[in-house]
Scaffold this motif. Sequence first.
Motif, PDB file in Angstrom:
ATOM      1  N   ASN A   1       0.697  -1.292   0.145  1.00  0.00           N
ATOM      2  CA  ASN A   1       0.106   0.023   0.096  1.00  0.00           C
ATOM      3  C   ASN A   1       0.900   1.284  -0.141  1.00  0.00           C
ATOM      4  O   ASN A   1       2.074   1.334   0.197  1.00  0.00           O
ATOM      5  CB  ASN A   1      -0.984   0.009   1.244  1.00  0.00           C
ATOM      6  CG  ASN A   1      -1.931  -1.600   1.152  1.00  0.00           C
ATOM      7  OD1 ASN A   1      -2.430  -1.612   0.199  1.00  0.00           O
ATOM      8  ND2 ASN A   1      -1.728  -2.020   2.331  1.00  0.00           N
ATOM      9  N   GLU A   2       0.240   2.471   0.135  1.00  0.00           N
ATOM     10  CA  GLU A   2       1.048   3.697  -0.050  1.00  0.00           C
ATOM     11  C   GLU A   2       1.411   4.009   1.404  1.00  0.00           C
ATOM     12  O   GLU A   2       0.542   3.293   2.432  1.00  0.00           O
ATOM     13  CB  GLU A   2       0.048   4.727  -0.511  1.00  0.00           C
ATOM     14  CG  GLU A   2      -0.468   4.830  -2.058  1.00  0.00           C
ATOM     15  CD  GLU A   2       0.786   5.564  -2.727  1.00  0.00           C
ATOM     16  OE1 GLU A   2       1.722   5.895  -2.122  1.00  0.00           O
ATOM     17  OE2 GLU A   2       0.593   5.316  -4.005  1.00  0.00           O
ATOM     18  N   PRO A   3       2.538   4.404   1.778  1.00  0.00           N
ATOM     19  CA  PRO A   3       3.632   4.879   0.464  1.00  0.00           C
ATOM     20  C   PRO A   3       4.484   3.607   0.266  1.00  0.00           C
ATOM     21  O   PRO A   3       4.220   2.663   1.192  1.00  0.00           O
ATOM     22  CB  PRO A   3       4.278   6.033   1.256  1.00  0.00           C
ATOM     23  CG  PRO A   3       4.362   5.617   2.688  1.00  0.00           C
ATOM     24  CD  PRO A   3       2.897   5.160   2.926  1.00  0.00           C
ATOM     25  N   ASN A   4       4.810   3.369  -0.922  1.00  0.00           N
ATOM     26  CA  ASN A   4       5.519   2.564  -1.476  1.00  0.00           C
ATOM     27  C   ASN A   4       6.903   2.949  -2.324  1.00  0.00           C
ATOM     28  O   ASN A   4       6.795   4.319  -2.458  1.00  0.00           O
ATOM     29  CB  ASN A   4       4.857   1.416  -2.247  1.00  0.00           C
ATOM     30  CG  ASN A   4       4.198   1.960  -3.438  1.00  0.00           C
ATOM     31  OD1 ASN A   4       4.720   2.318  -4.208  1.00  0.00           O
ATOM     32  ND2 ASN A   4       2.951   1.972  -3.376  1.00  0.00           N
ATOM     33  N   LEU A   5       7.729   2.138  -2.506  1.00  0.00           N
ATOM     34  CA  LEU A   5       9.076   2.571  -3.326  1.00  0.00           C
ATOM     35  C   LEU A   5       9.097   2.577  -4.599  1.00  0.00           C
ATOM     36  O   LEU A   5       9.770   3.260  -5.611  1.00  0.00           O
ATOM     37  CB  LEU A   5      10.076   1.874  -2.665  1.00  0.00           C
ATOM     38  CG  LEU A   5      10.443   2.014  -1.180  1.00  0.00           C
ATOM     39  CD1 LEU A   5      11.347   0.963  -0.466  1.00  0.00           C
ATOM     40  CD2 LEU A   5      10.894   3.655  -0.925  1.00  0.00           C
ATOM     41  N   SER A   6       8.169   1.423  -5.226  1.00  0.00           N
ATOM     42  CA  SER A   6       8.300   1.271  -6.712  1.00  0.00           C
ATOM     43  C   SER A   6       7.139   1.859  -7.449  1.00  0.00           C
ATOM     44  O   SER A   6       7.357   1.625  -8.765  1.00  0.00           O
ATOM     45  CB  SER A   6       8.277  -0.291  -7.016  1.00  0.00           C
ATOM     46  OG  SER A   6       6.947  -0.752  -6.510  1.00  0.00           O
ATOM     47  N   GLY A   7       6.167   2.280  -7.052  1.00  0.00           N
ATOM     48  CA  GLY A   7       5.206   2.963  -7.804  1.00  0.00           C
ATOM     49  C   GLY A   7       4.550   2.104  -8.632  1.00  0.00           C
ATOM     50  O   GLY A   7       4.249   0.965  -8.272  1.00  0.00           O
ATOM     51  N   LYS A   8       4.187   2.455  -9.894  1.00  0.00           N
ATOM     52  CA  LYS A   8       3.478   1.546 -10.981  1.00  0.00           C
ATOM     53  C   LYS A   8       4.429   0.193 -11.382  1.00  0.00           C
ATOM     54  O   LYS A   8       3.845  -0.536 -11.985  1.00  0.00           O
ATOM     55  CB  LYS A   8       2.928   2.543 -12.123  1.00  0.00           C
ATOM     56  CG  LYS A   8       3.832   2.698 -12.906  1.00  0.00           C
ATOM     57  CD  LYS A   8       3.280   3.722 -14.033  1.00  0.00           C
ATOM     58  CE  LYS A   8       4.455   4.310 -15.239  1.00  0.00           C
ATOM     59  NZ  LYS A   8       3.745   4.993 -16.143  1.00  0.00           N
TER      60      LYS A   8
END
Length: 351
Positions: A160-167
Amino acid sequence: MKKRILVAPLHWGIGHATRCIPIINALINEGFEPIIASDGQALELLKKEFKGAIFIELPAYNVRYSRSKTGFKWLMLWQLPKIKKAIKKERKAIKKIIHEYAIDGIISDNRMGVYSKSKPSVFITHQLNVLSGKTTKLSTFFHDTYLKEFNECWIPDFENEPNLSGKLGHDFNNKGLKVKYIGALSRLNTLDIKPKDDIMVLLSGPEPQRTLLEEKLLSEFSNYKGHITFVRGKIEAKQTVRKEQPFTIFNFMQTDELQHALNNCNLVISRSGYTTIMDLAKLGKRAFFIPTPGQFEQEYLAKYLDDKGFVASCAQKDFCLKELDRIEDYSGLNIFNNETDFSELFKLFQE
């Protein structure tokens, strides 16, 4: 008798190898015997970290890289047949390795041919969407044809957010994969020390761009008034250290040295490679990213983390000392913290 797990990181720089270090340590702690397979500098790095382990050299992909941003993608696409040929050689080698070394399970970090129909096989990646500009659908499709051969896919990120890899590691259509988000992987730990170095430059990645950035940074910082620890990212037989004001220059560092140096600096300048991002997140460091020109993944990650307000970045051609003035507007990667439940993950190999 200990179960033997084959751990096989891709040799694409050293990032895949370094993020496998905590996995290999966890396997040892959980009573497994890791058998380590790779090639090139990735294999050499792991030999330095795990003296006494069994090492196997796998067929090299031998990917060449462009000096120019525009040529990067097309050179990679041109080499796809060569990569597919290397994967076929890998498949043949793995069948032999499983038999000769009595392998009970497989963990492949982005080596697409390292799996078995008869042994539980895991694929580690932070890219379920493989960005390549207008050819993203093609590169992702190529990736997916191999992913479906694995029992599980472990994504070293947060679901979930926040995360490091995005899409890259999210926003994907269900591909029939058993996906597990395992948190950030890092071989490093925080130390209770007060940082003394102003800047640490941490280089990595493919040539010739690694050398081009090294030359640019040595020139830009030649008159800098503080102290800079400069790690060239060249894995060689012997470590070299030289002092040239304002730098202390290392060809490479092993884990303990790197851990101390990163904890001992106020700012890290590096590529936006995903393993580096996870290391800096684990340590909660402030950073400035300069993505490898033409490498869509690094360019996306740098922009994603910049837009989120975590880490400032700029293109390699645009970097100058004045760019560092912007870092005060960014929070750094100090909001990510996790402990990976390896005992739960490794149940796959106990079944």
